[in-house]
Design a protein around this motif. Sequence first.
Motif, PDB file in Angstrom:
ATOM      1  N   TYR A  14       0.833  -1.203   0.000  1.00  0.00           N
ATOM      2  CA  TYR A  14       0.000   0.000   0.000  1.00  0.00           C
ATOM      3  C   TYR A  14       0.868   1.253   0.000  1.00  0.00           C
ATOM      4  N   VAL A  17      -3.434   4.341   1.631  1.00  0.00           N
ATOM      5  CA  VAL A  17      -4.831   3.920   1.591  1.00  0.00           C
ATOM      6  C   VAL A  17      -5.574   4.519   2.779  1.00  0.00           C
ATOM      7  N   GLY A 382      -3.134  -3.433  -3.801  1.00  0.00           N
ATOM      8  CA  GLY A 382      -2.870  -2.400  -2.809  1.00  0.00           C
ATOM      9  C   GLY A 382      -3.771  -1.192  -2.923  1.00  0.00           C
ATOM     10  N   ARG A 383      -4.931  -1.381  -3.557  1.00  0.00           N
ATOM     11  CA  ARG A 383      -5.915  -0.297  -3.620  1.00  0.00           C
ATOM     12  C   ARG A 383      -7.302  -0.834  -3.315  1.00  0.00           C
TER      13      ARG A 383
END
Length: 391
Positions: A14, A17, A382-383
Amino acid sequence: MRVIHLSLTDFRNYESVDLDLEPGPNLFVGSNGQGKTNLVEALGYLSTLASHRVSTDHAMIRQGHDAAIIRATLSNGEKSILAEVQLNRIGANRAQINRSAIKTRELPRYFSSVLFAPEDLALVRGDPSGRRRFLDELLVLRTPRMAGVLADYDRVLRQRNSLLKSARASGVRGNLSTLDIWDERLVTLGTEIIDARARLVDELRPEVDAAYASIAGIEHAASLATRLSILSSGIDPDEQEAAAEPVSADRLTAGQTAEAFAAAISRLRKSELERGITLVGPHRDDLVLTLNELPARGYASHGESWSFALALKLAAAAVLRRESSAGDPVLILDDVFAELDESRRGRLADAVASFEQVLITAAVGNDVPADLARAPVHIRAGRIVTASADE
Ligand SMILES: Nc1ncnc2c1ncn2[C@@H]1O[C@H](COP(=O)(O)OP(=O)(O)O)[C@@H](O)[C@H]1O
Ligand SMILES: [Mg+2]
């Protein structure tokens, strides 16, 4: 207690986030390697200062970056607090509560969570260190002061071991007055740990049995016993395990621990000097798990071991919930449902339904019972992505 908001910077995959979390169940869905475990690992770290996957913090810092930040808004009923930890590649980690610096090791005071993941199978099948860590993490969550006692014990143990080693190297056998001082510290701190673990195991015992029955849907007499090295002959832990009878803490009544510890140390002085290590103490104890009076390790099937590991975690959550003034610990179930058959899934869903907040990850949303699968959050690379974009 619950997490209201989580924000990560350069944590694992990430970059950045921000995520609002709901009371009750929260489901995170995404295919393998997208960042579901990373997300809950961050929250686990905030509550225990440890990852359930790695022993070094560096692995959690995004590749090519110097620091990772985990920041969460937590609520325990009336109050909400902002907890933050920064993991640094170089230098010490830093922690803050409501933007004021605190000692990093104080962080677990503010947030309690119980995380269950496939790795926890090692609680049943792995070596004693994992079971000791399980107990000690729970001790700290329950009684934050224990973090200091455990850290002090480790320090004394290291000092004492290096003294034993140098005594061995230099062949000193007579003048060991320094050792006596370390012995005393070792016994005092070690006794506190042994007694605290024993009380905890007493509390966990009925909870584990009940949780096992509720998950497996069958009474299997899941039980716990402590194997105390101070009551053993000081032989290797592996040999102790091979011995038929666990050397159980039940043989010690309250107040006898220090005496037994000191006696074990003087009994083993010669062996300790020969080997240059501390042979007895809480660092060599074990929590023996039994199913129908047979040791789970080595006897239990895969499914039984799995249920036992899960029962340990649910029991931990039950103990924390009963005691905490801040409400339930946040329950985290990482990749658990895929491993369970339909009926166990349903029973697990029932067992966790009453918790204030439950965070669940799954590669396949349909593996998770509908009650827990409201408004799934989809994760990719990672989103956080919208539900439709995930397909
Ligand atoms: N320190 C790191 N920096 C960058 N990426 C990382 C780091 N640690 C792990 N990853 C990536 O995170 C992904 C795994 O995420 P994870 O949360 O375990 O997946 P899953 O969704 O299956 O639970 C992998 O692609 C891995 O390469
Ligand atoms: Mg995962």
